[in-house]
Design an enzyme around this catalytic site. Structure first.
Site, PDB file in Angstrom:
ATOM      1  N   ASP A   6       0.820  -1.334   0.084  1.00  0.00           N
ATOM      2  CA  ASP A   6      -0.020  -0.044   0.133  1.00  0.00           C
ATOM      3  C   ASP A   6       0.810   1.076   0.187  1.00  0.00           C
ATOM      4  O   ASP A   6       2.191   1.010   0.157  1.00  0.00           O
ATOM      5  CB  ASP A   6      -0.938   0.052   1.202  1.00  0.00           C
ATOM      6  CG  ASP A   6      -1.785   1.247   1.287  1.00  0.00           C
ATOM      7  OD1 ASP A   6      -2.499   1.621   0.247  1.00  0.00           O
ATOM      8  OD2 ASP A   6      -1.967   1.839   2.459  1.00  0.00           O
ATOM      9  N   SER A   7       0.197   2.414   0.123  1.00  0.00           N
ATOM     10  CA  SER A   7       1.027   3.546  -0.004  1.00  0.00           C
ATOM     11  C   SER A   7       1.603   3.904   1.268  1.00  0.00           C
ATOM     12  O   SER A   7       2.644   4.748   1.542  1.00  0.00           O
ATOM     13  CB  SER A   7       0.148   4.845  -0.476  1.00  0.00           C
ATOM     14  OG  SER A   7      -0.954   4.941   0.378  1.00  0.00           O
ATOM     15  N   TYR A  38      -1.218   8.133  -2.538  1.00  0.00           N
ATOM     16  CA  TYR A  38      -1.162   7.923  -3.856  1.00  0.00           C
ATOM     17  C   TYR A  38      -2.509   8.300  -4.355  1.00  0.00           C
ATOM     18  O   TYR A  38      -2.652   8.487  -5.745  1.00  0.00           O
ATOM     19  CB  TYR A  38      -1.245   6.193  -3.919  1.00  0.00           C
ATOM     20  CG  TYR A  38      -0.076   5.365  -3.933  1.00  0.00           C
ATOM     21  CD1 TYR A  38       0.997   5.921  -3.672  1.00  0.00           C
ATOM     22  CD2 TYR A  38      -0.172   4.062  -3.912  1.00  0.00           C
ATOM     23  CE1 TYR A  38       2.106   5.227  -3.695  1.00  0.00           C
ATOM     24  CE2 TYR A  38       1.013   3.336  -4.208  1.00  0.00           C
ATOM     25  CZ  TYR A  38       2.264   3.996  -3.958  1.00  0.00           C
ATOM     26  OH  TYR A  38       3.262   3.116  -3.893  1.00  0.00           O
ATOM     27  N   GLY A  39      -3.412   8.846  -3.694  1.00  0.00           N
ATOM     28  CA  GLY A  39      -4.842   9.066  -4.278  1.00  0.00           C
ATOM     29  C   GLY A  39      -5.091  10.297  -5.030  1.00  0.00           C
ATOM     30  O   GLY A  39      -6.066  10.434  -5.887  1.00  0.00           O
ATOM     31  N   CYS A  69      -4.332  -1.750  -1.852  1.00  0.00           N
ATOM     32  CA  CYS A  69      -4.678  -0.107  -2.149  1.00  0.00           C
ATOM     33  C   CYS A  69      -5.606  -0.095  -3.176  1.00  0.00           C
ATOM     34  O   CYS A  69      -5.397  -0.490  -4.336  1.00  0.00           O
ATOM     35  CB  CYS A  69      -3.294   0.123  -2.393  1.00  0.00           C
ATOM     36  SG  CYS A  69      -3.221   2.047  -2.961  1.00  0.00           S
ATOM     37  N   ASN A  70      -6.794   0.506  -2.900  1.00  0.00           N
ATOM     38  CA  ASN A  70      -7.777   0.763  -3.956  1.00  0.00           C
ATOM     39  C   ASN A  70      -7.210   1.595  -5.099  1.00  0.00           C
ATOM     40  O   ASN A  70      -7.570   1.427  -6.436  1.00  0.00           O
ATOM     41  CB  ASN A  70      -8.870   1.271  -3.619  1.00  0.00           C
ATOM     42  CG  ASN A  70      -9.708   0.383  -2.470  1.00  0.00           C
ATOM     43  OD1 ASN A  70     -10.523  -0.500  -2.965  1.00  0.00           O
ATOM     44  ND2 ASN A  70      -9.530   0.622  -1.181  1.00  0.00           N
ATOM     45  N   CYS A 178     -11.118   3.000   0.596  1.00  0.00           N
ATOM     46  CA  CYS A 178      -9.775   3.607   0.666  1.00  0.00           C
ATOM     47  C   CYS A 178      -9.163   2.862   1.957  1.00  0.00           C
ATOM     48  O   CYS A 178     -10.046   2.976   3.043  1.00  0.00           O
ATOM     49  CB  CYS A 178      -9.276   4.845   0.752  1.00  0.00           C
ATOM     50  SG  CYS A 178      -7.724   5.277   1.231  1.00  0.00           S
ATOM     51  N   THR A 179      -8.275   2.020   1.939  1.00  0.00           N
ATOM     52  CA  THR A 179      -7.781   1.184   3.104  1.00  0.00           C
ATOM     53  C   THR A 179      -7.345   2.195   4.246  1.00  0.00           C
ATOM     54  O   THR A 179      -7.303   1.541   5.455  1.00  0.00           O
ATOM     55  CB  THR A 179      -6.805  -0.001   2.783  1.00  0.00           C
ATOM     56  OG1 THR A 179      -5.615   0.915   2.066  1.00  0.00           O
ATOM     57  CG2 THR A 179      -7.289  -0.878   1.951  1.00  0.00           C
ATOM     58  N   HIS A 180      -7.104   3.193   4.033  1.00  0.00           N
ATOM     59  CA  HIS A 180      -6.698   4.221   5.145  1.00  0.00           C
ATOM     60  C   HIS A 180      -7.933   4.530   6.073  1.00  0.00           C
ATOM     61  O   HIS A 180      -7.849   4.790   7.119  1.00  0.00           O
ATOM     62  CB  HIS A 180      -6.197   5.604   4.587  1.00  0.00           C
ATOM     63  CG  HIS A 180      -4.745   5.347   4.276  1.00  0.00           C
ATOM     64  ND1 HIS A 180      -4.069   4.833   3.276  1.00  0.00           N
ATOM     65  CD2 HIS A 180      -3.533   5.805   4.877  1.00  0.00           C
ATOM     66  CE1 HIS A 180      -2.886   4.765   3.125  1.00  0.00           C
ATOM     67  NE2 HIS A 180      -2.245   5.485   4.214  1.00  0.00           N
TER      68      HIS A 180
HETATM   69  N1  DGL Z   1      -4.727   3.276   0.990  1.00  0.00           N
HETATM   70  C1  DGL Z   1      -4.801   3.319  -0.312  1.00  0.00           C
HETATM   71  C2  DGL Z   1      -6.275   3.234  -0.926  1.00  0.00           C
HETATM   72  O1  DGL Z   1      -6.859   2.420  -0.580  1.00  0.00           O
HETATM   73  C3  DGL Z   1      -4.049   4.706  -0.947  1.00  0.00           C
HETATM   74  C4  DGL Z   1      -4.461   6.202  -0.361  1.00  0.00           C
HETATM   75  C5  DGL Z   1      -3.496   7.194  -0.585  1.00  0.00           C
HETATM   76  O2  DGL Z   1      -2.270   7.113  -0.577  1.00  0.00           O
HETATM   77  O3  DGL Z   1      -4.199   8.030  -1.066  1.00  0.00           O
HETATM   78  O4  DGL Z   1      -6.773   3.766  -1.883  1.00  0.00           O
END
Ligand code: DGL
Length: 253
Positions: A6-7, A38-39, A69-70, A178-180
């Site tokens: 993931d990021s 990443y988003g 990571c979505n 988003c996994t965050h």
């Molecule tokens: N956790 C990631 C996701 O599910 C990345 C979020 C990010 O880094 O912006 O999209």
């Protein structure tokens, strides 16, 4: 060994669910914190980072990959499988397992995610194919705020600002795509209310991982982290989510 990436800290929610279901599997987790979040990145940039992340894990012995990571889901195109030595048997991502939990759902869904995930339209096409009404809400800067430890008051303002135009009573569920975001569930509840049904896809992804990779990925339960940048926030998320685990954290140059 399973490699998860993931990021940064978001994929830890998925890692935790996988460890609960498969405690004796060896796991290598890569958090690309140097390039987080990443988003807000372009599709091209995300494809480059995705390939790099998978290679980092594979060169250190990962035989199966979980993309936690979505935002990179649209980059995991079948055309890359050959280059990376992947098949649908040893690559698991977020979208398929999440959507399949809703296949018999009757009410409209609100998908909360990063701009990259929403702009890729990957969830919208899947839900439309199932005849399920879906609205989307991007919450710019929230993943970064969670990753780098912005106070929860400020995270709540970001959620409130992005969701202000939506009537939550319309939706049967809000998918935290988003996994965050599950790391900020308390803030979501505080802003949007206790009656809202939040869906964290981590369990569904862990179920899929177990169904596909067990017992092929049996090991000794070893856990190792790689990060492209060391931060106290990442270490603190690991400690909070996995208080009893033993592990090493290695910082990549
Ligand atoms: N956790 C990631 C996701 O599910 C990345 C979020 C990010 O880094 O912006 O999209």
């Amino acid at each position: 060994m399973i490699g998860i990436f993931d990021s940064g800290s978001g994929g830890l929610t998925v890692l935790k669910a996988i460890r609960e279901q498969m405690p004796s599997t060896d796991i290598l987790y890569f958090g690309d914190i140097k390039n987080a979040p990443y988003g807000e990145k372009s599709r091209e940039e995300l494809s480059r980072l995705t390939i790099n992340n998978i290679r980092v894990l594979q060169t250190r012995g990962a035989t199966s990959i979980v993309s936690a990571c979505n935002s990179v889901s649209a980059s995991l195109a079948v055309s890359l499988y050959d280059v990376l030595g992947l098949t649908s048997q040893n690559l698991i991502e977020m979208v398929g397992p999440t959507v399949s939990c809703f296949k018999d759902f009757k009410r409209p869904i609100l998908l909360a995610a990063t701009s990259a995930t929403i702009d890729s339209e990957i969830y919208q096409s899947a839900f439309q194919m199932l005849g399920i009404k879906i609205d989307t809400v991007a919450i710019p800067k929230l993943a970064g705020a969670i990753e780098f430890g912005t106070p929860s008051k400020d995270q709540e303002l970001l959620i409130a600002g992005a969701c202000a135009a939506y009537d939550m009573r319309k939706y049967g569920a809000i998918i935290l795509a988003c996994t965050h975001y599950p790391l900020a569930l308390a803030s979501f509840r505080k802003v949007l209310g206790e009656d809202v049904q939040f869906f964290d896809p981590a369990e569904a992804v862990a179920d899929r991982v177990k169904r596909q990779l067990w017992p092929r990925e049996v090991g000794d339960g070893k856990l190792r982290f790689l990060v492209s940048r060391d931060t106290p926030q990442f270490r603190s998320h690991v400690t909070k989510l996995l208080p009893d685990a033993s592990y090493v954290i290695e910082v990549l140059d």
